[in-house]
Scaffold this motif. Structure first.
Motif, PDB file in Angstrom:
ATOM      1  N   ALA A  11       7.306  23.374  78.425  1.00 19.02           N
ATOM      2  CA  ALA A  11       7.333  24.033  79.728  1.00 19.02           C
ATOM      3  C   ALA A  11       8.235  23.242  80.661  1.00 19.02           C
ATOM      4  O   ALA A  11       8.535  22.068  80.428  1.00 19.02           O
ATOM      5  N   HIS A  12       8.671  23.893  81.747  1.00 19.31           N
ATOM      6  CA  HIS A  12       9.380  23.215  82.825  1.00 19.31           C
ATOM      7  C   HIS A  12       8.340  22.623  83.779  1.00 19.31           C
ATOM      8  O   HIS A  12       7.385  23.304  84.177  1.00 19.31           O
ATOM      9  N   THR A  33       8.125  18.682  76.353  1.00 20.86           N
ATOM     10  CA  THR A  33       6.830  18.798  75.680  1.00 20.86           C
ATOM     11  C   THR A  33       5.707  18.341  76.613  1.00 20.86           C
ATOM     12  O   THR A  33       5.773  17.268  77.196  1.00 20.86           O
ATOM     13  N   VAL A  34       4.686  19.191  76.754  1.00 19.56           N
ATOM     14  CA  VAL A  34       3.494  18.872  77.544  1.00 19.56           C
ATOM     15  C   VAL A  34       2.310  18.861  76.580  1.00 19.56           C
ATOM     16  O   VAL A  34       2.060  19.866  75.903  1.00 19.56           O
ATOM     17  N   SER A  35       1.593  17.726  76.517  1.00 25.47           N
ATOM     18  CA  SER A  35       0.548  17.562  75.499  1.00 25.47           C
ATOM     19  C   SER A  35      -0.787  17.212  76.137  1.00 25.47           C
ATOM     20  O   SER A  35      -0.842  16.539  77.177  1.00 25.47           O
ATOM     21  N   GLN A  72       2.877  35.454  85.960  1.00 24.25           N
ATOM     22  CA  GLN A  72       2.735  35.703  84.535  1.00 24.25           C
ATOM     23  C   GLN A  72       3.187  34.522  83.690  1.00 24.25           C
ATOM     24  O   GLN A  72       2.765  34.393  82.545  1.00 24.25           O
ATOM     25  N   LYS A  73       4.046  33.644  84.244  1.00 24.87           N
ATOM     26  CA  LYS A  73       4.574  32.542  83.463  1.00 24.87           C
ATOM     27  C   LYS A  73       4.444  31.196  84.163  1.00 24.87           C
ATOM     28  O   LYS A  73       5.034  30.216  83.726  1.00 24.87           O
ATOM     29  N   SER A  91       7.714  29.843  78.961  1.00 21.33           N
ATOM     30  CA  SER A  91       8.697  30.837  78.532  1.00 21.33           C
ATOM     31  C   SER A  91       8.080  32.208  78.346  1.00 21.33           C
ATOM     32  O   SER A  91       8.796  33.212  78.312  1.00 21.33           O
ATOM     33  N   SER A  92       6.746  32.280  78.227  1.00 16.67           N
ATOM     34  CA  SER A  92       6.081  33.574  78.038  1.00 16.67           C
ATOM     35  C   SER A  92       4.665  33.491  78.593  1.00 16.67           C
ATOM     36  O   SER A  92       4.112  32.402  78.801  1.00 16.67           O
ATOM     37  N   GLU A  93       4.086  34.639  78.814  1.00 18.52           N
ATOM     38  CA  GLU A  93       2.707  34.708  79.317  1.00 18.52           C
ATOM     39  C   GLU A  93       1.722  34.205  78.264  1.00 18.52           C
ATOM     40  O   GLU A  93       0.681  33.638  78.598  1.00 18.52           O
ATOM     41  N   HIS A  94       2.061  34.385  76.983  1.00 17.87           N
ATOM     42  CA  HIS A  94       1.176  33.925  75.913  1.00 17.87           C
ATOM     43  C   HIS A  94       1.003  32.404  75.953  1.00 17.87           C
ATOM     44  O   HIS A  94      -0.113  31.888  75.835  1.00 17.87           O
ATOM     45  N   HIS A  95       2.108  31.671  76.143  1.00 19.59           N
ATOM     46  CA  HIS A  95       2.021  30.212  76.216  1.00 19.59           C
ATOM     47  C   HIS A  95       1.205  29.769  77.429  1.00 19.59           C
ATOM     48  O   HIS A  95       0.419  28.817  77.351  1.00 19.59           O
ATOM     49  N   LEU A  96       1.369  30.457  78.564  1.00 19.21           N
ATOM     50  CA  LEU A  96       0.588  30.124  79.762  1.00 19.21           C
ATOM     51  C   LEU A  96      -0.895  30.346  79.514  1.00 19.21           C
ATOM     52  O   LEU A  96      -1.739  29.510  79.855  1.00 19.21           O
TER      53      LEU A  96
END
Length: 385
Positions: A11-12, A33-35, A72-73, A91-96
């Motif tokens: 993510a940004h 990368t965010v972990s 949404q993102k 990059s997408s709503e699914h990742h959020l």
């Protein structure tokens, strides 16, 4: 084992502007990368992200935190310890959605861990108090040396217990020796088993000797108590110094812990990069195969386009011929219309001629009839003459 990454995404990263508290300031030039990390030693969950070797997110999840989806993102959460607000652009709503679900899951785990820790502290607090009470009683019974040993043990115990959480206030003389009333009560209790016999049972001289003995012992205890109070005050000053050293050690430990975490995160990111590279290679192979298929489809489409061009040329030729036929049809229709008009005109003229001829015949018939009558009359005249 230290901290281990349990979930990662890209993510940004943004932080709220500390001056305006309104605008977002990007802390990464591109998606990083965010972990989520889990520290099994301290039983805590943290969100960590590195941009190169710099930690741009180092946030410990607490039960009071809330992750909010603002679009949404994009999502954000406030970290009171870091005194900032973090924002992540996906990059997408699914990742959020996946990141938010993990945040809620680890937040609940942090809450349960905190409750268990509090229950454990409550269970262990009572035995600690009992050990402190026994140490105080042993001090009064054993004299100066025993008290100093137990006093240092209590101070050391207080130091260790406070290291696990917030620093507690230093022990005071009253907390170990008790108040004057408590000390008087303890002396009275210690004197009760050897209470002075009544005058009815022992002679007066024996009673006076016992009384002097107890007075001397009480004076010794008071002197010992004064020495113990001075030693305790000195120990209290040492506790303050130990607290300062502990705070410095904790800061150094936290700094080292962060550095270790950053190194572990770099190592995990290296593994993630290696895995990502393998995934990219596989993706490249799949794309090359897809490209070959697309090229074959393009060749087929080119052939179909050539065939379509031939069909288009034939269609254009037929269209041109059709246009010529239509022009000829229009000319013929014009000629036919002229012929029809001329025919109609000729028919009209023939009809008029017929009508004129009929009229002429009728006149001729009348004239013939008149001539016939005239002939008959002339014949009759001849006969008569």
């Amino acid at each position: 084992m230290g901290e281990q990454p349990i979930f990662s995404t890209r993510a940004h990263v943004f932080q709220i502007d500390p001056n305006t508290k309104k605008n977002w300031v990007p802390t990464s030039k591109h998606a990083v990368t965010v972990s989520y990390f889990y520290d099994s030693t301290r039983n805590v969950y943290r969100i960590i992200s590195l941009d190169g070797s710099k930690a741009i997110i180092n946030s410990t999840i607490t039960p009071n935190m809330t992750f909010t989806k603002t679009s949404q993102k994009f999502g954000q959460w406030a970290d009171s310890r870091a005194n900032t607000v973090y924002g992540l652009g996906f990059s997408s709503e699914h990742h959020l959605t996946k990141f938010a679900e993990k945040f809620q899951e680890f937040k609940e785990a942090a809450r349960l861990a905190k409750e268990k820790s509090q229950e454990k502290m409550e269970l262990t607090s009572t035995p600690s108090q009992r050990r402190g009470e026994k140490s105080r009683r042993g001090t009064h019974q054993g004299g100066t040396t025993s008290f100093e040993q137990s006093g240092h043990i209590l101070l050391k115990k207080g130091y260790v217990e406070s290291a696990g959480g917030d620093l507690q206030s230093p022990l005071t003389p009253e907390s170990i020796n008790g108040t004057d009333d408590e000390r008087t009560h303890e002396v009275t209790q210690n004197s009760e088993p050897r209470a002075e016999p009544t005058q009815n049972a022992l002679p007066f001289s024996h009673s006076s000797a016992i009384s002097k003995h107890w007075e001397a012992e009480l004076a010794t205890l008071k002197g010992n108590n004064a020495k113990l109070t001075a030693a305790l005050l000195e120990s209290t000053a040492n506790v303050k110094q130990w607290k300062q050293q502990l705070a410095a050690y904790q800061e150094e430990a936290e700094r080292l812990h962060k550095r270790v975490t950053e190194l572990e995160c770099v190592s995990s990111q290296a593994n993630a990069v290696h895995t990502h590279k393998a995934e990219l290679n596989q993706t490249i192979q799949e794309l090359e195969e897809t490209l070959k298929k697309k090229e074959e489809e393009i060749e087929k489409l080119k052939q179909e386009i050539d065939n379509a061009r031939e069909l288009q040329e034939q269609r254009d030729s037929l269209t041109q011929k059709l246009q010529e036929v239509e022009i000829r049809n229009k000319d013929l229709e014009g000629q036919l219309s002229d012929l029809e008009q001329r025919l109609e005109k000729s028919q009209n003229e023939q009809e008029a001629f017929r009508n004129n001829l009929k009229t002429l015949l009728e006149i001729l018939d009348g004239k013939i009839f008149e001539l016939t009558e005239l002939r008959d009359n002339l014949a009759k005249l001849l006969e008569c003459s």
